[in-house]
Scaffold this motif. Structure first.
Motif, PDB file in Angstrom:
ATOM      1  N   MET A 193       0.857  -1.187   0.000  1.00 55.78           N
ATOM      2  CA  MET A 193       0.000   0.000   0.000  1.00 55.78           C
ATOM      3  C   MET A 193       0.885   1.226   0.000  1.00 55.78           C
ATOM      4  N   ASN A 194       0.530   2.211  -0.824  1.00 56.66           N
ATOM      5  CA  ASN A 194       1.279   3.456  -0.909  1.00 56.66           C
ATOM      6  C   ASN A 194       1.001   4.329   0.314  1.00 56.66           C
ATOM      7  N   ASP A 209       6.873   6.393  -1.487  1.00 60.05           N
ATOM      8  CA  ASP A 209       7.544   6.228  -2.779  1.00 60.05           C
ATOM      9  C   ASP A 209       9.058   6.411  -2.672  1.00 60.05           C
ATOM     10  N   VAL A 210       9.502   7.122  -1.649  1.00 59.59           N
ATOM     11  CA  VAL A 210      10.947   7.337  -1.490  1.00 59.59           C
ATOM     12  C   VAL A 210      11.668   6.030  -1.184  1.00 59.59           C
ATOM     13  N   ALA A 211      10.965   5.019  -0.678  1.00 58.04           N
ATOM     14  CA  ALA A 211      11.597   3.714  -0.452  1.00 58.04           C
ATOM     15  C   ALA A 211      12.067   3.106  -1.768  1.00 58.04           C
ATOM     16  N   GLU A 212      11.300   3.292  -2.814  1.00 60.49           N
ATOM     17  CA  GLU A 212      11.728   2.849  -4.140  1.00 60.49           C
ATOM     18  C   GLU A 212      12.821   3.749  -4.694  1.00 60.49           C
ATOM     19  N   ARG A 238       6.908   8.856  -9.692  1.00 62.40           N
ATOM     20  CA  ARG A 238       7.553  10.011 -10.325  1.00 62.40           C
ATOM     21  C   ARG A 238       8.973  10.215  -9.821  1.00 62.40           C
ATOM     22  N   ARG A 239       9.203  10.059  -8.524  1.00 61.62           N
ATOM     23  CA  ARG A 239      10.556  10.284  -7.985  1.00 61.62           C
ATOM     24  C   ARG A 239      11.573   9.380  -8.693  1.00 61.62           C
ATOM     25  N   SER A 240      11.217   8.133  -8.904  1.00 61.95           N
ATOM     26  CA  SER A 240      12.130   7.206  -9.571  1.00 61.95           C
ATOM     27  C   SER A 240      12.361   7.607 -11.019  1.00 61.95           C
ATOM     28  N   VAL A 241      11.291   7.995 -11.696  1.00 65.82           N
ATOM     29  CA  VAL A 241      11.389   8.391 -13.098  1.00 65.82           C
ATOM     30  C   VAL A 241      12.330   9.590 -13.259  1.00 65.82           C
TER      31      VAL A 241
END
Length: 423
Positions: A193-194, A209-212, A238-241
């Motif tokens: 879950m996000n 999402d920062v974990a990814e 988005r952060r990863s992209v």
């Protein structure tokens, strides 16, 4: 023309009617249908109204065999792949026993050849570490010789950067790329879950999402330092992209994949504690979905993959916290992607690049661009066919998808590998 064994007439390729001629399992030519080339003693197939597409490659699946055949086995997984349009299937090593030795690899390949002698073709991904424990490197040379095309620790990310560095170097010594599941293990690993407004409202432990993105950044920096390629699995935010875009501008040898569910579904699908939508990495926000679509269109994201993760019904039909992560995707992936093309969120060229050309390039597999001599691996796709996703219409043993009950457009009408019809 005497060696031509199959002629597919009146198919649509890039909005033009074409005839495909196949000889000795390879593309002989692709010509405008208006030429009306006559071929003696060849089988002819009228494909009027159908799209001609190269066979797809899925670089991220879980076929569960050996050890978890009640969820899926190689025969049933390849059945779902064949009917879903996939001619090449790369399967992860999280089996029991783990695919960390040549005996397991060879067993997988033997099972695939016995069940589907003409394909889909199975390409095992070897374990990065023995037992996926991230304590000792797997014997990658032995695995590569046995037929593994890449290495990954799959859903058990490697926390120690030094160990991961050595694994990247050892894999590249074998000419193979490492696929990394990007997840900082200390940040709610596998929560499904996000972290955000929805998880707060539902009271579900969640992962930001920062974990990814943190693991993405580590992998990019290592690839830059070592001058070694890295492939990033199922990117979701988005952060990863933004980090991948920066890396590509810098010339880092990084490639990345995403999945249809990260292009179409958001965290709201978990409302009602729906365990069918529990997946790792988790479904993200609408902004993340838009970022993923833009990244795929621009080429920042290279590849589409299913991350096909079948589970038995009794495993998913429990409290959300207890349910395993994963969505069964081989049956629905092409239809879902076609829906994005129909909505003009992607182009047909995007679909072909991400499902066929890019994965074959990254993992060193033959690809069909419909040029003379290319493998005659292709499918005929009916864009007007409508079907409902039900347990009965899915070929996989795993019926765990949030799309159950959904009506989709577009289905595979026929699938050929090496010029032989497999569906």
């Amino acid at each position: 023309m005497s060696t031509v064994s199959l002629v597919v007439r009146n198919a649509l390729w890039k909005k033009k009617k074409v005839d495909l001629l196949v000889a000795r399992g390879r593309v002989a030519s692709l010509i405008p249908s208006a030429r009306k080339t006559r071929v003696e003693s060849a089988q002819e197939l009228d494909a009027s109204g159908l799209l001609l597409l190269p066979s797809l490659t899925d670089c991220h699946t879980h076929l569960r065999e050996p050890g978890f055949e009640y969820k899926e086995d190689i025969a049933s997984g390849l059945d779902a792949a064949a009917h879903g349009g996939f001619g090449n299937v790369l399967c992860m090593a999280n089996t029991n026993p783990v695919n960390d030795n040549a005996t397991v690899t060879e067993r997988m390949l033997d099972r695939a050849r016995a069940a589907w002698p003409h394909g889909p073709r199975l390409y095992p991904i070897g374990a990065l570490s023995r037992g996926l424990k991230a304590e000792e490197l797997a014997p990658m040379a032995e695995l590569a010789d046995a037929g593994c095309v890449a290495f990954s620790n799959d859903g058990l990310p490697v926390p120690r950067a030094e160990f991961f560095r050595r694994a990247m170097e050892y894999a590249w010594d074998q000419g193979k790329v490492v696929i990394d599941h990007c997840e900082e293990p200390s940040m709610a690993r596998g929560a499904g879950m996000n972290e955000g407004a929805v998880s707060g409202r539902l009271g579900i432990p969640a992962q930001p999402d920062v974990a990814e993105a943190a693991q993405v950044a580590r992998d990019i920096l290592l690839a830059d330092y070592l001058k070694i390629p890295i492939h990033l699995a199922h990117i979701s935010c988005r952060r990863s992209v933004e980090l991948i875009a920066w890396a590509k501008e810098r010339g880092v040898q990084v490639t990345a994949e995403t999945c249809p569910h990260y292009l179409t579904l958001t965290e709201e699908r978990v409302e009602g504690y729906d365990s069918a939508a529990k997946v790792n990495p988790p479904l993200r926000t609408r902004d993340d979905v838009e970022a993923m679509l833009q990244a795929l269109r621009s080429g920042v994201i290279d590849i589409l993959a299913t991350d096909h993760a079948p589970h038995a019904a009794h495993e998913k039909e429990v409290e959300f916290d207890l349910a395993p992560c994963g969505i069964s995707g081989l049956d629905t992936a092409l239809s879902v992607t076609w829906g994005l093309v129909e909505k003009k969120l992607l182009t047909l060229d995007d679909l072909v690049r991400a499902w066929s050309e890019a994965p074959c390039r990254v993992f060193g597999l033959p690809v069909n661009r419909f040029q003379a001599g290319d493998p005659a691996d292709f499918l005929l796709f009916d864009p007007a066919a409508q079907w409902e996703v039900t347990p009965e219409t899915m070929r996989s043993k795993g019926k765990n998808t949030p799309l159950l009950g959904t009506r989709l457009r577009g289905r595979v009408a026929a699938h050929f590998l090496g010029g032989k019809k497999v569906v």
